[in-house]
Motif scaffolding. Structure first.
Motif, PDB file in Angstrom:
ATOM      1  N   GLU A  80     -11.344   3.143  35.690  1.00 27.02           N
ATOM      2  CA  GLU A  80     -12.014   2.479  36.629  1.00 27.02           C
ATOM      3  C   GLU A  80     -11.585   1.271  36.797  1.00 27.02           C
ATOM      4  N   GLU A  81     -11.067   0.450  35.836  1.00 31.07           N
ATOM      5  CA  GLU A  81     -10.554  -0.979  35.837  1.00 31.07           C
ATOM      6  C   GLU A  81      -9.120  -1.173  36.410  1.00 31.07           C
ATOM      7  N   GLY A  82      -8.339  -0.255  36.471  1.00 32.91           N
ATOM      8  CA  GLY A  82      -6.879  -0.224  37.003  1.00 32.91           C
ATOM      9  C   GLY A  82      -6.162  -0.713  36.022  1.00 32.91           C
ATOM     10  N   THR A  83      -4.877  -1.004  36.348  1.00 35.88           N
ATOM     11  CA  THR A  83      -3.600  -1.440  35.453  1.00 35.88           C
ATOM     12  C   THR A  83      -3.354  -2.711  35.994  1.00 35.88           C
ATOM     13  N   ILE A  84      -3.012  -3.644  35.048  1.00 34.88           N
ATOM     14  CA  ILE A  84      -2.589  -4.982  35.265  1.00 34.88           C
ATOM     15  C   ILE A  84      -1.082  -4.713  35.563  1.00 34.88           C
ATOM     16  N   ILE A  85      -0.303  -5.129  36.846  1.00 35.33           N
ATOM     17  CA  ILE A  85       0.827  -4.985  36.986  1.00 35.33           C
ATOM     18  C   ILE A  85       1.573  -6.394  37.363  1.00 35.33           C
ATOM     19  N   GLY A  86       0.758  -7.463  37.282  1.00 38.04           N
ATOM     20  CA  GLY A  86       1.474  -8.740  37.493  1.00 38.04           C
ATOM     21  C   GLY A  86       0.386  -9.680  37.305  1.00 38.04           C
ATOM     22  N   PHE A  87       0.840 -11.073  37.276  1.00 33.59           N
ATOM     23  CA  PHE A  87      -0.064 -12.157  37.119  1.00 33.59           C
ATOM     24  C   PHE A  87       0.577 -13.566  37.648  1.00 33.59           C
ATOM     25  N   VAL A  88      -0.161 -14.385  37.831  1.00 30.97           N
ATOM     26  CA  VAL A  88       0.267 -15.674  38.135  1.00 30.97           C
ATOM     27  C   VAL A  88      -0.763 -16.568  37.476  1.00 30.97           C
ATOM     28  N   LEU A 109       5.746  -6.383  37.538  1.00 27.71           N
ATOM     29  CA  LEU A 109       6.551  -5.253  37.026  1.00 27.71           C
ATOM     30  C   LEU A 109       7.500  -4.716  37.901  1.00 27.71           C
ATOM     31  N   ASP A 110       8.760  -4.460  37.547  1.00 31.46           N
ATOM     32  CA  ASP A 110       9.832  -4.216  38.518  1.00 31.46           C
ATOM     33  C   ASP A 110       9.290  -3.118  39.407  1.00 31.46           C
ATOM     34  N   ASP A 111       8.671  -2.092  39.284  1.00 35.31           N
ATOM     35  CA  ASP A 111       8.189  -0.990  40.163  1.00 35.31           C
ATOM     36  C   ASP A 111       7.377  -1.711  41.111  1.00 35.31           C
TER      37      ASP A 111
END
Length: 194
Positions: A80-88, A109-111
Motif C-alpha cells: 500500500e505505501e509503496g517503496t521509497i526510491i529517492g529523496f531531497v 536509486l540508479d534504476d
C-alpha cells in the motif's frame, strides 16, 4: 506510479538505505572504498529521522515513492505505501550570503534515473523554499560527482568552489545557484506548464 510527498518519520529507514546505495554507486572511484563500505543505512536513518521532524529554518524532506508497476522488483504485491526510491532535503541556506535557500541532499536509486524523478524532487523542494520566503537557492556538489551535469541541465549557475576534507582526503566541491528561485521552478516545470 511515482509520487512525490513530504517525508514521514517512518520513512527514515528507507531514506537511509537509499542514501547508502546511491553513495556507493555515485562515489565509487571518487571516495575511498573503505569509507563507502563502512556506510551504515541504520546510522543514516537515525539522522534522517531527526531531520524529518526538524522544521526549523524552513527545513523539509520530500520522498519519491514507487507503487504498482513502477515498484522495484521483489516488492510484495499490494504494498500500500509503496517503496521509497529517492529523496531531497533542504531549507534556508546554511551559509548566509550564498543564497536564501539550499538543497542539502538529492539522491535517487540508479534504476530510476533519467525518468524525470530527480527533476520532480527538485521542483518540490524549490516550491517549498519559495513558500518559506526564499528568493534564491543553491546547492553544493563534489566536482567529481558524475551526476553534477543534472544541476547544470536545470540551469544551475556555478557560483563558488572550495576544497574540503572528506573521508580523510581533500576534495573540491562546486556550488550551483538559481537566482531568482523562479529559474529553478521554470526549469523543473512539467511540460504542460512550461
Amino acid at each position: 506510479m511515482i509520487c512525490i510527498r513530504r517525508a514521514r518519520p517512518a520513512d527514515a529507514a528507507a531514506i537511509g538505505a537509499v542514501h547508502v546505495a546511491t553513495w556507493r554507486t555515485a562515489y565509487a572511484g571518487v571516495l575511498p572504498d573503505g569509507y563507502l563500505t563502512s556506510l551504515s543505512a541504520l546510522r543514516h536513518a537515525a539522522g534522517y529521522e531527526t531531520s524529518i521532524g526538524d522544521r526549523r529554518h524552513g527545513h523539509a524532506v520530500f520522498v519519491a515513492v514507487a507503487k504498482g508497476a513502477d515498484a522495484p522488483a521483489g516488492t510484495p504485491p499490494g504494498e500500500e505505501e509503496g517503496t521509497i526510491i529517492g529523496f531531497v532535503s533542504g531549507g534556508r541556506s546554511r551559509r548566509p550570503g550564498f543564497a536564501d535557500g539550499e538543497v542539502e541532499t538529492l539522491y535517487l536509486l540508479d534504476d530510476y534515473r533519467d525518468r524525470g524523478i530527480g527533476r520532480r524532487l527538485m521542483r518540490a523542494m524549490a516550491a517549498h523554499l519559495a513558500v518559506v520566503g526564499c528568493r534564491s537557492v543553491m546547492l553544493w556538489v563534489l566536482k567529481d560527482n558524475p551526476t553534477r551535469w543534472f544541476y547544470q541541465r536545470l540551469g544551475g549557475r556555478p557560483m563558488a568552489r572550495e576544497v574540503i576534507r572528506f573521508a580523510g582526503e581533500s576534495m573540491e566541491q562546486l556550488a550551483f545557484a538559481w537566482n531568482p528561485i523562479e529559474a529553478l521552478l521554470t526549469a523543473t516545470a512539467p511540460a504542460s506548464e512550461a
